[in-house]
Design an enzyme around this catalytic site. Structure first.
Site, PDB file in Angstrom:
ATOM      1  N   ARG A  61       0.824  -1.213   0.000  1.00  0.00           N
ATOM      2  CA  ARG A  61       0.000   0.000   0.000  1.00  0.00           C
ATOM      3  C   ARG A  61       0.856   1.260   0.000  1.00  0.00           C
ATOM      4  O   ARG A  61       0.474   2.297  -0.510  1.00  0.00           O
ATOM      5  CB  ARG A  61      -0.939  -0.015   1.210  1.00  0.00           C
ATOM      6  CG  ARG A  61      -1.911   1.112   1.171  1.00  0.00           C
ATOM      7  CD  ARG A  61      -2.736   1.401   2.437  1.00  0.00           C
ATOM      8  NE  ARG A  61      -2.928   0.368   3.386  1.00  0.00           N
ATOM      9  CZ  ARG A  61      -2.293   0.324   4.568  1.00  0.00           C
ATOM     10  NH1 ARG A  61      -1.417   1.261   4.902  1.00  0.00           N
ATOM     11  NH2 ARG A  61      -2.541  -0.648   5.415  1.00  0.00           N
ATOM     12  N   TYR A 114     -15.895  21.598 -10.243  1.00  0.00           N
ATOM     13  CA  TYR A 114     -16.453  20.324 -10.720  1.00  0.00           C
ATOM     14  C   TYR A 114     -17.489  19.852  -9.689  1.00  0.00           C
ATOM     15  O   TYR A 114     -17.187  19.724  -8.501  1.00  0.00           O
ATOM     16  CB  TYR A 114     -15.276  19.352 -10.857  1.00  0.00           C
ATOM     17  CG  TYR A 114     -15.598  17.938 -11.223  1.00  0.00           C
ATOM     18  CD1 TYR A 114     -16.078  17.610 -12.486  1.00  0.00           C
ATOM     19  CD2 TYR A 114     -15.369  16.903 -10.323  1.00  0.00           C
ATOM     20  CE1 TYR A 114     -16.338  16.300 -12.827  1.00  0.00           C
ATOM     21  CE2 TYR A 114     -15.615  15.580 -10.664  1.00  0.00           C
ATOM     22  CZ  TYR A 114     -16.105  15.290 -11.912  1.00  0.00           C
ATOM     23  OH  TYR A 114     -16.355  13.986 -12.241  1.00  0.00           O
ATOM     24  N   ASP A 186      -7.488  22.751  -8.814  1.00  0.00           N
ATOM     25  CA  ASP A 186      -7.816  21.604  -9.658  1.00  0.00           C
ATOM     26  C   ASP A 186      -7.321  21.962 -11.062  1.00  0.00           C
ATOM     27  O   ASP A 186      -7.946  22.746 -11.768  1.00  0.00           O
ATOM     28  CB  ASP A 186      -9.328  21.349  -9.627  1.00  0.00           C
ATOM     29  CG  ASP A 186      -9.718  20.114 -10.433  1.00  0.00           C
ATOM     30  OD1 ASP A 186      -8.951  19.721 -11.341  1.00  0.00           O
ATOM     31  OD2 ASP A 186     -10.800  19.557 -10.175  1.00  0.00           O
ATOM     32  N   LYS A 211      -8.083  11.872 -17.045  1.00  0.00           N
ATOM     33  CA  LYS A 211      -8.253  12.655 -18.273  1.00  0.00           C
ATOM     34  C   LYS A 211      -6.981  12.572 -19.131  1.00  0.00           C
ATOM     35  O   LYS A 211      -6.621  11.502 -19.543  1.00  0.00           O
ATOM     36  CB  LYS A 211      -8.620  14.096 -17.905  1.00  0.00           C
ATOM     37  CG  LYS A 211      -9.705  14.194 -16.815  1.00  0.00           C
ATOM     38  CD  LYS A 211     -11.067  13.730 -17.294  1.00  0.00           C
ATOM     39  CE  LYS A 211     -12.058  13.474 -16.162  1.00  0.00           C
ATOM     40  NZ  LYS A 211     -12.333  14.588 -15.273  1.00  0.00           N
TER      41      LYS A 211
HETATM   42  C1  PLP Z   1     -13.092  14.515 -14.021  1.00  0.00           C
HETATM   43  C2  PLP Z   1     -12.705  15.609 -13.116  1.00  0.00           C
HETATM   44  C3  PLP Z   1     -12.426  15.376 -11.778  1.00  0.00           C
HETATM   45  C4  PLP Z   1     -12.608  14.025 -11.146  1.00  0.00           C
HETATM   46  O1  PLP Z   1     -11.817  13.038 -11.724  1.00  0.00           O
HETATM   47  P1  PLP Z   1     -12.264  11.491 -11.649  1.00  0.00           P
HETATM   48  O2  PLP Z   1     -11.016  10.792 -12.038  1.00  0.00           O
HETATM   49  O3  PLP Z   1     -13.396  11.332 -12.605  1.00  0.00           O
HETATM   50  O4  PLP Z   1     -12.662  11.227 -10.236  1.00  0.00           O
HETATM   51  C5  PLP Z   1     -12.032  16.431 -10.992  1.00  0.00           C
HETATM   52  N1  PLP Z   1     -11.923  17.670 -11.499  1.00  0.00           N
HETATM   53  C6  PLP Z   1     -12.173  17.930 -12.780  1.00  0.00           C
HETATM   54  C7  PLP Z   1     -12.027  19.322 -13.284  1.00  0.00           C
HETATM   55  C8  PLP Z   1     -12.576  16.918 -13.637  1.00  0.00           C
HETATM   56  O5  PLP Z   1     -12.854  17.187 -14.915  1.00  0.00           O
END
Ligand code: PLP
Length: 397
Positions: A61, A114, A186, A211
């Protein structure tokens, strides 16, 4: 191959850094990529080694050579003090927030965040005694007016990944740091390649690796990078909450990272071409893409960002929803689905109005978000062109 130090790697150009960071062929019998270590238990040669933790790795872990490779590679892009790996982008955001908040603290969150992040703040953080309030993403240095004695952190997201407000991160960071308040970003849209978060004043930089980092719509993943001041709290919170990521997903993220630069350049080029063309379409009222001169955040984007990725939104002129459905249904290359950052194009209708609390979202027509993938831009354009024909036909009856 001559082995570069972390300092050498930090000075490289992006494409080269993406190719060399985190590689240790000398530890993998000369193989270019690290092995995918599946493991929980790590065996120690003697009792003394076991009790004195002499091994580089102690337990699955807590880390493995596969994880180290990815943490080093992302760290080389972020330029902070260290990086932790999380099982999703949302868990990266929640881990980052948990690392710097305690009961009694006040947290400011951008109204453009988000949406699932709001759910974490409003339902989990508040349950543990953190007060959460939302602010206008365009507030800039005036954020200082919202600071209370107990304000501990400001969460930013720039641009908002549905509505594309560009935030003045350096101004927010300056105001926050004057009061010893932590700034989190973010950075999923721009990635560390197109927005060097720590250099712009961000303390804790968050990236949904689901992403562009992994880039192939096959992994859920996230990273958090902290500067020296916040690193110890971040790694401790990450360890204490028991987060880990499966080795195959770590490997896929590392594999995606190697081509991030060329993919982003291609996403940017096609997105800009499609966005400019959409601006000329009679059905489109506005294109919300910061790289366009017409975007209200363009000057800030130009000042602070090094590029634009493949995600943007459009505001249509008023038409009934059935016309939007006619546009979206039967697209050949734009899939209808959430998330983005993969090789393939996507489209979703959205309405940001219901969850906004600090600002109003009142577009003049229906809104659609597009992710421009790596398909040939001529095919994408003709796909959208046929969509507009369907939209017009449906709006006319
Ligand atoms: C998709 C996204 C997230 C969350 O990511 P996941 O991997 O789907 O949990 C957070 N912030 C933004 C801006 C996103 O587009």
């Amino acid at each position: 191959m001559h082995k570069l130090s972390p300092e050498d790697i930090a000075r490289l150009h992006d494409g080269t850094r993406l190719a060399v960071a985190g590689r240790h062929a000398d530890e993998a019998f000369g193989f270019v990529n690290p092995p995918v270590y599946h493991g929980s238990t790590v065996l120690h040669p003697t009792t003394r080694d076991l009790v004195e933790h002499t091994n580089r790795y102690a337990y699955g872990r807590r880390g493995s050579p596969t994880m180290t490779a990815l943490r080093e590679a992302v760290g080389a892009l972020e330029g902070g003090a260290g990086v932790v790996l999380c099982p999703s982008g949302l868990s990266a955001v929640s881990t980052a927030l948990l690392s710097c908040l305690k009961a009694g603290d006040h947290l400011l969150v951008t109204d453009s965040a988000y949406d699932p992040i709001r759910a974490f703040c409003d339902s989990v953080l508040t349950r543990f005694g953190v007060e959460v309030s939302y602010y206008d993403p365009l507030i800039g240095a005036d954020i200082a007016r919202l600071f209370r004695p107990e304000t501990r952190a400001v969460l930013t997201e720039s641009p908002g990944s549905l509505t594309f407000e560009v935030q003045d991160i350096p101004a927010i960071a300056e105001a926050a740091h004057a009061r010893d308040i932590v700034v989190l970003l973010d950075n999923t849209w721009a990635t560390p390649l197109f927005f060097p978060a720590h250099a712009r004043g961000v303390d804790i930089s968050i990236w949904s690796g689901t992403k562009y980092l992994s880039g192939h719509s096959d992994v859920m993943f996230g990273t958090v990078s902290a500067n020296a001041r916040h690193w110890r709290a971040l790694i401790k919170t990450h360890g204490d909450t028991g987060l880990t990521v499966g080795p195959d997903d770590v490997y896929l993220a590392l594999r995606g990272l190697r081509t991030l630069g060329v993919r982003l350049a291609a996403h940017q080029q096609s997105a800009l071409e499609i966005a400019r063309w959409l601006e000329t379409r009679p059905e489109v009222s506005r294109v919300l893409y910061p790289a366009l001169e017409s975007h209200p955040g363009h000057a800030l984007w130009k000042r602070d960002f090094l590029g634009a990725t493949g995600l943007f939104s459009i505001v249509l002129k008023p038409v009934p929803f059935k016309a939007v459905e006619a546009f979206l249904d039967h697209l050949s290359f734009f899939g209808l689905g959430y998330s983005w950052g993969g090789f393939e194009s996507l489209a979703i209708p959205f309405d940001a109005a219901p969850y906004r609390t600090a600002t109003k979202w009142e577009p003049e027509g229906p809104t659609i978000r597009l992710q421009i993938g790596l398909e040939d831009v001529r095919d994408l354009r003709s796909d959208l062109e046929k969509g507009f024909e369907r939209l017009n036909a449906a709006a006319a009856v």
